[in-house]
Motif scaffolding. Sequence first.
Motif, short mmCIF file in Angstrom:
data_model
loop_
_atom_site.label_atom_id
_atom_site.label_comp_id
_atom_site.label_asym_id
_atom_site.label_seq_id
_atom_site.Cartn_x
_atom_site.Cartn_y
_atom_site.Cartn_z
N SER A 185 0.85 -1.20 0.00
CA SER A 185 0.00 0.00 0.00
C SER A 185 0.88 1.24 0.00
N ARG A 186 0.37 2.33 -0.58
CA ARG A 186 1.11 3.60 -0.57
C ARG A 186 0.25 4.73 -0.02
N ASP A 187 -0.66 4.42 0.90
CA ASP A 187 -1.46 5.46 1.52
C ASP A 187 -0.68 6.13 2.64
N ALA A 188 -1.22 7.21 3.19
CA ALA A 188 -0.51 7.98 4.20
C ALA A 188 -0.21 7.15 5.44
N ALA A 189 -1.15 6.30 5.84
CA ALA A 189 -0.94 5.48 7.03
C ALA A 189 0.23 4.52 6.87
N THR A 190 0.54 4.15 5.62
CA THR A 190 1.66 3.25 5.34
C THR A 190 2.97 4.02 5.18
#
Length: 273
Positions: A185-190
């Motif tokens: 994943s490349r979302d902010a949480a990751t």
Amino acid sequence: MFPSLQQEIISITDTEEHARDFLFRRGILKNTLPCSSCNAPMDLVSCAASKSPDLKIWRCSPCRKFRNIRSESVLYCFRLSMQQFLTLIFYFSIKCMTNIAISQLVGLSENTVCDWRIYLHTKVADWLVINSTPLGGPGEVVEMDEAKLGKMKYNKGAYREGQWVLGAVDRNTNQCFLLICPNNSRDAATLLPLIQRWILPGSIVYTDEWGAYNSLTAAGYTHETVNHSIQFVDPATGVHTNTQEGLWAHAKRSVVGSTLQCFWWPDSDCELF
């Protein structure tokens, strides 16, 4: 192939004893080992091949226990000879050498060579993560980007199979890293925990306008962006991530599918191993 280096590896691996002594000198085999029962220092002694094919073994004098000389090393629990181990490492360092070619030269199956390549890459990656220091610092510029390393599905279209990877380059030191994104994943949480672990607060971070980077300013970074849908260098600010883009090109030529674990180069050349 480098003749002087090849001659050196031949001299080191001409006998199993020479290969073993080299591994001891380099610390790949432990130079001291405590007894697993009484914790007393053990003695390195010769032994019969029936006790250990390495012809050396660790022995505890007080309690007469033994430990294999491969204990606590990358060779533990493997039957690979030490000559083969060192020869494998030498051939792995030659980028044009395929697993098939190496298997023929070393006398191992192609699957075994492939397994060892992945195993050693993983060990190196683990060591680099433990021993490396973060990039940047107050006032230092770090270029950062994320990319999916893999291949086009069915060799066509926009969909790319593969693994999302976060990459960054310190412009001052040329130190750089590529790190696998958890859960692909490349979302902010990751991305934010990876950034906070591997880029020092106060750094000036250049990125594209991917939304996951929007919280960088609040996290203690000076964040500047370039809109890649319009240009690769912002004409007003001069912001760009071209150095990191060059690292992606290098990585895509050098990294092969399942061998991707985690790559970190603490030298000044951003050179793939």
